[in-house]
Design a protein around this motif. Sequence first.
Motif, PDB file in Angstrom:
ATOM      1  N   LEU A  16       0.730  -1.286   0.037  1.00 28.34           N
ATOM      2  CA  LEU A  16      -0.006  -0.232   0.041  1.00 28.34           C
ATOM      3  C   LEU A  16       0.858   1.096  -0.043  1.00 28.34           C
ATOM      4  CD1 LEU A  16      -2.667  -1.016   2.391  1.00 28.34           C
ATOM      5  CD2 LEU A  16      -3.105  -0.903  -0.147  1.00 28.34           C
ATOM      6  N   GLN A  17       2.031   1.092   0.599  1.00 23.01           N
ATOM      7  CA  GLN A  17       3.066   2.369   0.436  1.00 23.01           C
ATOM      8  C   GLN A  17       3.424   2.885  -0.741  1.00 23.01           C
ATOM      9  OE1 GLN A  17       3.223  -0.467   2.471  1.00 23.01           O
ATOM     10  NE2 GLN A  17       4.686  -0.227   4.110  1.00 23.01           N
ATOM     11  N   ASP A  18       3.342   1.967  -1.801  1.00 22.98           N
ATOM     12  CA  ASP A  18       3.757   1.820  -2.979  1.00 22.98           C
ATOM     13  C   ASP A  18       2.814   2.265  -4.062  1.00 22.98           C
ATOM     14  OD1 ASP A  18       6.536   2.040  -2.202  1.00 22.98           O
ATOM     15  OD2 ASP A  18       6.710  -0.140  -2.442  1.00 22.98           O
ATOM     16  N   PHE A  19       1.508   1.922  -3.840  1.00 23.80           N
ATOM     17  CA  PHE A  19       0.392   1.846  -4.865  1.00 23.80           C
ATOM     18  C   PHE A  19      -0.241   3.152  -5.081  1.00 23.80           C
ATOM     19  CE2 PHE A  19      -3.987   1.151  -5.698  1.00 23.80           C
ATOM     20  CZ  PHE A  19      -3.946   0.474  -7.148  1.00 23.80           C
ATOM     21  N   THR A  20      -0.308   3.478  -6.240  1.00 22.88           N
ATOM     22  CA  THR A  20      -0.979   4.762  -6.570  1.00 22.88           C
ATOM     23  C   THR A  20      -1.893   4.229  -7.664  1.00 22.88           C
ATOM     24  OG1 THR A  20       1.066   6.047  -6.105  1.00 22.88           O
ATOM     25  CG2 THR A  20      -0.783   7.098  -7.650  1.00 22.88           C
ATOM     26  N   PRO A  21      -3.354   4.615  -7.241  1.00 24.59           N
ATOM     27  CA  PRO A  21      -4.238   4.417  -8.493  1.00 24.59           C
ATOM     28  C   PRO A  21      -4.450   5.247  -9.546  1.00 24.59           C
ATOM     29  CG  PRO A  21      -5.283   5.170  -6.594  1.00 24.59           C
ATOM     30  CD  PRO A  21      -3.932   5.091  -6.230  1.00 24.59           C
ATOM     31  N   LYS A  22      -4.870   4.888 -10.660  1.00 27.72           N
ATOM     32  CA  LYS A  22      -5.034   5.895 -11.699  1.00 27.72           C
ATOM     33  C   LYS A  22      -6.140   6.685 -11.473  1.00 27.72           C
ATOM     34  CE  LYS A  22      -4.097   2.433 -15.243  1.00 27.72           C
ATOM     35  NZ  LYS A  22      -4.597   1.738 -16.654  1.00 27.72           N
ATOM     36  N   VAL A  23      -6.106   7.980 -11.713  1.00 26.16           N
ATOM     37  CA  VAL A  23      -6.873   9.076 -11.528  1.00 26.16           C
ATOM     38  C   VAL A  23      -8.197   8.616 -11.925  1.00 26.16           C
ATOM     39  CG1 VAL A  23      -7.540  11.668 -11.934  1.00 26.16           C
ATOM     40  CG2 VAL A  23      -4.900  10.660 -11.299  1.00 26.16           C
ATOM     41  N   GLY A  24      -9.255   8.926 -11.035  1.00 22.33           N
ATOM     42  CA  GLY A  24     -10.731   8.654 -11.394  1.00 22.33           C
ATOM     43  C   GLY A  24     -11.228   7.463 -11.970  1.00 22.33           C
ATOM     44  N   ARG A  25     -10.363   6.382 -11.658  1.00 20.72           N
ATOM     45  CA  ARG A  25     -10.737   5.086 -12.046  1.00 20.72           C
ATOM     46  C   ARG A  25     -11.615   4.313 -11.321  1.00 20.72           C
ATOM     47  NH1 ARG A  25     -11.577   0.504 -13.840  1.00 20.72           N
ATOM     48  NH2 ARG A  25     -10.198  -0.937 -14.743  1.00 20.72           N
ATOM     49  N   TYR A  26     -11.711   4.375 -10.072  1.00 20.11           N
ATOM     50  CA  TYR A  26     -12.496   3.357  -9.052  1.00 20.11           C
ATOM     51  C   TYR A  26     -13.742   4.235  -8.631  1.00 20.11           C
ATOM     52  CZ  TYR A  26      -8.141   0.924  -9.709  1.00 20.11           C
ATOM     53  OH  TYR A  26      -6.945   0.246 -10.245  1.00 20.11           O
ATOM     54  N   ASP A  27     -14.839   3.321  -8.198  1.00 19.58           N
ATOM     55  CA  ASP A  27     -16.020   3.672  -7.653  1.00 19.58           C
ATOM     56  C   ASP A  27     -15.879   3.569  -6.293  1.00 19.58           C
ATOM     57  OD1 ASP A  27     -17.588   3.982  -9.892  1.00 19.58           O
ATOM     58  OD2 ASP A  27     -17.677   1.731  -9.938  1.00 19.58           O
ATOM     59  N   VAL A  28     -14.838   2.735  -5.666  1.00 17.05           N
ATOM     60  CA  VAL A  28     -14.687   2.339  -4.210  1.00 17.05           C
ATOM     61  C   VAL A  28     -13.268   1.906  -3.929  1.00 17.05           C
ATOM     62  CG1 VAL A  28     -15.704  -0.105  -4.383  1.00 17.05           C
ATOM     63  CG2 VAL A  28     -15.656   1.393  -2.264  1.00 17.05           C
ATOM     64  N   THR A  29     -12.703   2.092  -2.857  1.00 18.84           N
ATOM     65  CA  THR A  29     -11.511   1.568  -2.443  1.00 18.84           C
ATOM     66  C   THR A  29     -11.800   0.641  -1.359  1.00 18.84           C
ATOM     67  OG1 THR A  29     -10.164   3.566  -3.292  1.00 18.84           O
ATOM     68  CG2 THR A  29      -9.213   2.137  -1.663  1.00 18.84           C
ATOM     69  N   TRP A  30     -11.437  -0.627  -1.257  1.00 24.31           N
ATOM     70  CA  TRP A  30     -11.522  -1.389  -0.240  1.00 24.31           C
ATOM     71  C   TRP A  30     -10.369  -2.016   0.422  1.00 24.31           C
ATOM     72  CZ3 TRP A  30     -16.336  -4.330   0.901  1.00 24.31           C
ATOM     73  CH2 TRP A  30     -16.184  -4.934   1.791  1.00 24.31           C
ATOM     74  N   ILE A  31     -10.005  -1.647   1.593  1.00 30.19           N
ATOM     75  CA  ILE A  31      -8.813  -1.864   2.305  1.00 30.19           C
ATOM     76  C   ILE A  31      -9.352  -2.844   3.464  1.00 30.19           C
ATOM     77  CG2 ILE A  31      -6.774  -1.294   3.270  1.00 30.19           C
ATOM     78  CD1 ILE A  31      -7.786   1.204   1.500  1.00 30.19           C
ATOM     79  N   GLN A  32      -8.935  -4.086   3.654  1.00 29.12           N
ATOM     80  CA  GLN A  32      -9.331  -4.698   4.871  1.00 29.12           C
ATOM     81  C   GLN A  32      -8.196  -5.510   5.471  1.00 29.12           C
ATOM     82  OE1 GLN A  32     -12.305  -7.469   3.811  1.00 29.12           O
ATOM     83  NE2 GLN A  32     -12.086  -9.085   5.087  1.00 29.12           N
ATOM     84  N   ARG A  33      -7.946  -5.105   6.856  1.00 31.11           N
ATOM     85  CA  ARG A  33      -7.138  -5.647   7.754  1.00 31.11           C
ATOM     86  C   ARG A  33      -5.583  -5.246   7.448  1.00 31.11           C
ATOM     87  NH1 ARG A  33      -9.403 -11.761   7.289  1.00 31.11           N
ATOM     88  NH2 ARG A  33     -11.093 -11.277   8.909  1.00 31.11           N
ATOM     89  N   CYS A  34      -5.025  -5.236   6.331  1.00 29.68           N
ATOM     90  CA  CYS A  34      -3.709  -4.799   6.168  1.00 29.68           C
ATOM     91  C   CYS A  34      -3.566  -3.108   6.442  1.00 29.68           C
ATOM     92  CB  CYS A  34      -3.385  -5.028   4.855  1.00 29.68           C
ATOM     93  SG  CYS A  34      -4.293  -4.101   3.460  1.00 29.68           S
ATOM     94  N   ILE A  35      -4.521  -2.689   6.504  1.00 31.62           N
ATOM     95  CA  ILE A  35      -4.241  -0.954   6.772  1.00 31.62           C
ATOM     96  C   ILE A  35      -3.719  -0.767   8.172  1.00 31.62           C
ATOM     97  CG2 ILE A  35      -6.693  -0.466   7.631  1.00 31.62           C
ATOM     98  CD1 ILE A  35      -4.653   1.532   5.109  1.00 31.62           C
ATOM     99  N   ARG A  36      -4.098  -1.746   9.004  1.00 31.84           N
ATOM    100  CA  ARG A  36      -3.488  -1.381  10.563  1.00 31.84           C
ATOM    101  C   ARG A  36      -2.335  -1.616  10.476  1.00 31.84           C
ATOM    102  NH1 ARG A  36      -6.849  -6.417  13.452  1.00 31.84           N
ATOM    103  NH2 ARG A  36      -5.540  -7.949  12.461  1.00 31.84           N
ATOM    104  N   GLN A  37      -1.486  -2.177   9.587  1.00 34.08           N
ATOM    105  CA  GLN A  37      -0.008  -2.675   9.428  1.00 34.08           C
ATOM    106  C   GLN A  37       0.746  -1.364   9.196  1.00 34.08           C
ATOM    107  OE1 GLN A  37       0.973  -5.562  10.832  1.00 34.08           O
ATOM    108  NE2 GLN A  37      -1.199  -5.959  11.143  1.00 34.08           N
ATOM    109  N   LEU A  38       0.238  -0.487   8.741  1.00 33.04           N
ATOM    110  CA  LEU A  38       0.889   0.575   8.032  1.00 33.04           C
ATOM    111  C   LEU A  38       1.121   1.898   9.468  1.00 33.04           C
ATOM    112  CD1 LEU A  38      -1.065   1.743   4.782  1.00 33.04           C
ATOM    113  CD2 LEU A  38       1.096   0.459   5.195  1.00 33.04           C
ATOM    114  N   ALA A  39       2.352   2.400   9.117  1.00 34.37           N
ATOM    115  CA  ALA A  39       2.671   3.410  10.051  1.00 34.37           C
ATOM    116  C   ALA A  39       1.680   4.332   9.805  1.00 34.37           C
ATOM    117  CB  ALA A  39       4.276   3.881   9.838  1.00 34.37           C
TER     118      ALA A  39
END
Length: 61
Positions: A16-39
């Motif tokens: 997730l630290q390195d992922f950059t989505p394409k501008v205006g591409r997605y209806d929703v962003t779903w993040i489950q469990r892994c987000i709590r591992q980020l600083a």
Amino acid sequence: MSSDMHKATNFYCVSLQDFTPKVGRYDVTWIQRCIRQLADDDFISFFKRAKVGLKLRGEAD
């Protein structure tokens, strides 16, 4: 009845630290469990990038 329009079409094997989505591409962003591992700084940075990847309200493909 299933529609191909509502199926996941892209899968990315990247942190997730390195992922950059394409501008205006997605209806929703779903993040489950892994987000709590980020600083905290990486968490905030990711959500700023993810926001740019979302479609505008009511925008069609």
